[in-house]
Design an enzyme around this catalytic site. Structure first.
Site, PDB file in Angstrom:
ATOM      1  N   GLU A 123       0.808  -1.217   0.000  1.00 17.35           N
ATOM      2  CA  GLU A 123       0.000   0.000   0.000  1.00 17.35           C
ATOM      3  C   GLU A 123       0.848   1.277   0.000  1.00 17.35           C
ATOM      4  OE1 GLU A 123      -2.799  -0.311  -0.797  1.00 17.35           O
ATOM      5  OE2 GLU A 123      -3.743  -2.080   0.093  1.00 17.35           O
ATOM      6  N   HIS A 137      -3.256   1.482   8.981  1.00 17.90           N
ATOM      7  CA  HIS A 137      -4.264   0.763   8.190  1.00 17.90           C
ATOM      8  C   HIS A 137      -4.427  -0.633   8.762  1.00 17.90           C
ATOM      9  CE1 HIS A 137      -6.313  -1.389   5.085  1.00 17.90           C
ATOM     10  NE2 HIS A 137      -5.226  -1.931   4.579  1.00 17.90           N
ATOM     11  N   HIS A 156      -7.256  -4.349   9.298  1.00 19.65           N
ATOM     12  CA  HIS A 156      -8.314  -5.204   8.760  1.00 19.65           C
ATOM     13  C   HIS A 156      -9.137  -5.766   9.915  1.00 19.65           C
ATOM     14  CE1 HIS A 156      -5.930  -6.215   4.788  1.00 19.65           C
ATOM     15  NE2 HIS A 156      -6.040  -4.915   5.013  1.00 19.65           N
ATOM     16  N   TYR A 166     -21.702   9.668  18.810  1.00 21.79           N
ATOM     17  CA  TYR A 166     -20.960  10.923  18.713  1.00 21.79           C
ATOM     18  C   TYR A 166     -19.450  10.719  18.595  1.00 21.79           C
ATOM     19  CZ  TYR A 166     -19.809  10.580  23.727  1.00 21.79           C
ATOM     20  OH  TYR A 166     -19.328  10.188  24.947  1.00 21.79           O
ATOM     21  N   HIS A 225     -12.374  -4.427   2.370  1.00 16.78           N
ATOM     22  CA  HIS A 225     -10.935  -4.356   2.651  1.00 16.78           C
ATOM     23  C   HIS A 225     -10.645  -4.131   4.132  1.00 16.78           C
ATOM     24  CE1 HIS A 225      -6.814  -2.852   0.950  1.00 16.78           C
ATOM     25  NE2 HIS A 225      -6.668  -3.325   2.174  1.00 16.78           N
ATOM     26  N   TYR A 235     -12.216  18.538  24.895  1.00 15.25           N
ATOM     27  CA  TYR A 235     -12.245  17.467  25.899  1.00 15.25           C
ATOM     28  C   TYR A 235     -10.847  17.200  26.467  1.00 15.25           C
ATOM     29  CZ  TYR A 235     -13.058  12.948  28.098  1.00 15.25           C
ATOM     30  OH  TYR A 235     -13.131  11.927  28.999  1.00 15.25           O
TER      31      TYR A 235
END
Length: 215
Positions: free
Chosen positions: A74, A92, A94, A113, A154, A208
């Site tokens: 990738e 990334h 899976h 939220y 994916h 926050y």
């Protein structure tokens, strides 16, 4: 060793994803950008045996700078995201819930939220074969104004100003996907937040955890 700290951080982040059940096997990848170079996890190396030396360094032009192993397939996706966003790190994975939800929706409706932590309604990038320029374009588009997205058939991707922040969004994204899947499974209507409620949540999240300065 060039970008030694970043290469170690890539390994640690891969192990974080593995220990939190966010990957299967060697699926998924991590990269960190420093100026015009990126340190990216290698292809097909088991995370439990990966070392900083295994992590490879490429230029933003896609040229090898340091390291001997093949980079993640990738690499084009990572380069595309860095060129089009302010991201300094990409993770990334899976994971099951995010991968499953991406099969049945084109975006995650605002059912929680926490979506505001990723910039708003989470998009699902259209499917394209892994490692292709088409996938890179699809995912880059899905990340516009967002710090996370799903990839149809994916997995999922998160970005951030640091690799710690990017990786920290992965469990949040997985949680949002998991609760939405469970709600859908009941067959009952899923309660959604209004645009105004999402905007309020996004503003609240920005503040926050801030504490007053101590004298």
């Amino acid at each position: 060793m060039l970008l030694e700290k970043e290469r170690r951080d890539v390994v640690e982040t891969c192990l974080f994803m593995q220990s939190n059940g966010l990957i299967v096997g060697t699926a998924g990848n991590v990269s960190i950008r420093v100026d015009d170079k990126i340190a990216i996890s290698p292809s097909g190396v088991p995370y439990e045996t990966m070392t900083a030396e295994d992590v490879v360094v490429f230029s933003m032009d896609g040229e090898r700078v340091d390291g001997v192993l093949e980079p993640s397939s990738e690499l084009p996706l990572h380069l595309s995201v860095y060129r089009e966003t302010a991201a300094k790190a990409i993770t990334h994975n899976h994971a099951p819930a995010s991968t499953a939800l991406g099969l049945v929706v084109d975006e995650i409706p605002p059912s929680h939220y926490y979506s505001a932590m990723l910039g708003g309604i989470i998009r699902v990038a259209p499917y394209a074969e892994f490692g292709t320029d088409e996938l890179a374009r699809n995912v880059t588009d899905a990340l516009k104004g967002r710090s996370g997205a799903l990839m149809k058939n994916h997995g999922a991707i998160t970005i951030g100003p640091t690799v710690k922040k990017a990786a920290g969004l992965l469990p949040i994204l997985e949680y949002v996907c998991e609760i939405h899947l469970r709600a859908m499974a009941t067959g009952a209507p899923v309660a959604l937040l209004s645009p105004e409620q999402m905007a309020d949540a996004k503003a609240a999240i920005a503040d926050y955890g801030r504490q007053p300065n101590k004298e």
